[in-house]
Design an enzyme around this catalytic site. Structure first.
Site, PDB file in Angstrom:
ATOM      1  CD  GLU A 169      -3.068   4.258  -0.959  1.00 59.49           C
ATOM      2  OE1 GLU A 169      -3.859   3.709  -0.163  1.00 59.49           O
ATOM      3  OE2 GLU A 169      -2.026   3.696  -1.352  1.00 59.49           O
ATOM      4  CG  ASN A 216       2.002   8.815  -3.222  1.00 59.62           C
ATOM      5  OD1 ASN A 216       2.500   8.835  -4.340  1.00 59.62           O
ATOM      6  ND2 ASN A 216       2.056   7.751  -2.434  1.00 59.62           N
ATOM      7  CG  HIS A 257       1.541  -0.175  -6.307  1.00 59.72           C
ATOM      8  ND1 HIS A 257       2.719  -0.723  -5.865  1.00 59.72           N
ATOM      9  CD2 HIS A 257       1.224   0.809  -5.429  1.00 59.72           C
ATOM     10  CE1 HIS A 257       3.111  -0.106  -4.760  1.00 59.72           C
ATOM     11  NE2 HIS A 257       2.232   0.830  -4.483  1.00 59.72           N
ATOM     12  CD  GLU A 288       3.482   3.911  -2.639  1.00 61.32           C
ATOM     13  OE1 GLU A 288       2.938   2.786  -2.573  1.00 61.32           O
ATOM     14  OE2 GLU A 288       3.086   4.901  -1.980  1.00 61.32           O
ATOM     15  CG  ASP A 290       5.035  -2.890  -6.890  1.00 65.36           C
ATOM     16  OD1 ASP A 290       3.968  -2.622  -7.481  1.00 65.36           O
ATOM     17  OD2 ASP A 290       5.105  -2.968  -5.648  1.00 65.36           O
TER      18      ASP A 290
END
Length: 396
Positions: A169, A216, A257, A288, A290
């Site tokens: 990030e 990432n 996400h 990651e 979701d």
């Protein structure tokens, strides 16, 4: 972790066993037909795709959690115990105990490990951030501290990590860009400048020659218009330029996400991202995953079920996009049960209501529509559109 703001192309609602662009099933099918009893791990292995989850180390004391985590997944990521504030809470004193508990679990289940994370702007120890703020740690000293941390952590786990999230990030989003364009953000860029990104990858490679080194980030699941506010384009250009300079970046991780409240990407858009990064010579991974739902005030079957169907679409589309590129080597969900999801307590700051129910199993560990959709995609996808993954060699 920020809420997903996607291009709205219409909220697709699908059945639990939905097909998709990658569901041609011919040669390469297992000898016995797949069923709902097949684990994600077994189904993904047909494609040489690693299927993974983030692990809450404290939850390993729950036998049911431990059993699912150990059997359903072939790769695992430490949710928190490899982050700087946990590993070095006191300057110069590393505590490896929780990380080693996680590593022992992975080894006992023959699982590959994604290391998370070497350099991030968040979850830093107080001694570091306060020392910089009060001037007791100089900029020159700070660079040495970062170098020591990267080499110490990567060196400690040398030979045991498959993929490292080296830098996490590092760039802004379109909605918080202050000068009309994407740029570098956060503690490390503010104090060391953007050159720290290349430094971190070089230090990680020196410490572990065999781990795959990843950049990432979130909100890079698909390309936009290619302009100054296209975050995915910025990351693409950054990776291209760093590799041209010999920086050993082996892969790009898209956190993925998502939230059903913002609409959906198509599998074609998602595949395009993986295929374009593959042309740079790097692997990709979904790191990651979701998919949150904005919960209605009154939760009934009539109100929640459409959300769960939309959620299943997103999980399946992300997998379809990954399967379309042989260089997409892993698909990791960020926790697998609704009872422990980080989204339950996070303030997304995006209007009224609570966003939750983000994972592939409910709080009682029962499979949701999203889980069944992943099973179906992995079971019925096959040649000629879906081929085994390509092995990514570590760069030098």
């Amino acid at each position: 972790m920020r809420p997903r703001r996607t291009l709205v192309i219409g909220l697709a609602v699908v059945a639990a066993l939905s097909g998709g662009a990658t569901t041609t099933a011919v040669a390469g099918r297992p000898a016995s037909p797949p069923s709902q009893d097949s684990t994600l791990r077994a189904l993904a292995d047909r494609h040489r795709l690693a299927i993974g989850t983030a692990i809450d180390v404290d939850a390993l004391d729950d036998p049911q959690y431990r059993q699912i985590a150990g059997t359903d997944f072939s790769t695992v990521t430490a949710e928190n115990v490899m982050k700087w504030e946990v590993l070095e809470p006191v300057r110069g004193q590393y505590d490896w105990s929780q990380a080693e508990k996680f590593m022992a679990f992975a080894k006992s289940n023959d699982q590959r490990v994604r290391g998370h994370v070497l350099v991030w702007n968040n979850q830093l120890p107080a001694w570091l951030t306060e020392g910089v703020a009060d001037g007791s740690i100089t900029k020159t000293e700070l660079r040495g501290i970062l170098r020591n941390h990267v080499k110490t952590v990567a060196g400690h786990f040398k030979g045991r990590i498959w993929q490292w999230d080296v830098v996490n990030e590092a760039v802004t989003d379109s909605f918080d860009a202050t000068d009309g364009r994407i740029g570098y953000k956060g503690f490390w860029a503010q104090n060391l400048g953007p050159g720290y990104v290349a430094d971190a990858f070089r230090w990680a490679r020196e410490a572990d020659p065999k781990a795959l080194l990843f950049y990432n980030d979130y909100n890079i699941d698909a390309f936009g218009d290619g302009g100054p506010l296209d975050k995915t384009q910025f990351v693409y250009d950054m990776v291209r330029d760093l590799r041209r300079k010999g920086v050993p970046i082996d892969g790009v991780g898209s956190q993925a996400h998502l939230s059903t409240r913002y609409g959906n990407y198509s599998a074609f858009q998602l595949a395009d991202m993986h295929l374009r990064f593959a042309k740079l010579g790097v692997a990709t991974a979904l790191t990651e995953v979701d998919v949150r739902n904005l919960l209605p005030e009154t939760q009934t079957g009539d109100t929640v079920n459409p959300l769960l169907q939309a959620q299943a679409y997103d999980y399946a589309a992300l997998l379809q996009g990954c399967l379309a590129s042989r260089q997409c080597i892993s698909y990791t969900v960020w926790g697998f049960d609704d009872g422990r999801s980080w989204t339950n307590t996070w303030d997304f700051g995006s209007g009224p209501g609570r966003e939750a129910l983000a994972t592939i199993r409910d709080a009682s560990y029962q499979p949701k529509l999203a889980y069944r959709a992943l099973q179906a995609e992995l079971a019925w996808a096959g040649p000629p559109l879906v081929l085994p993954r390509v092995t990514q060699p570590p760069g030098r």
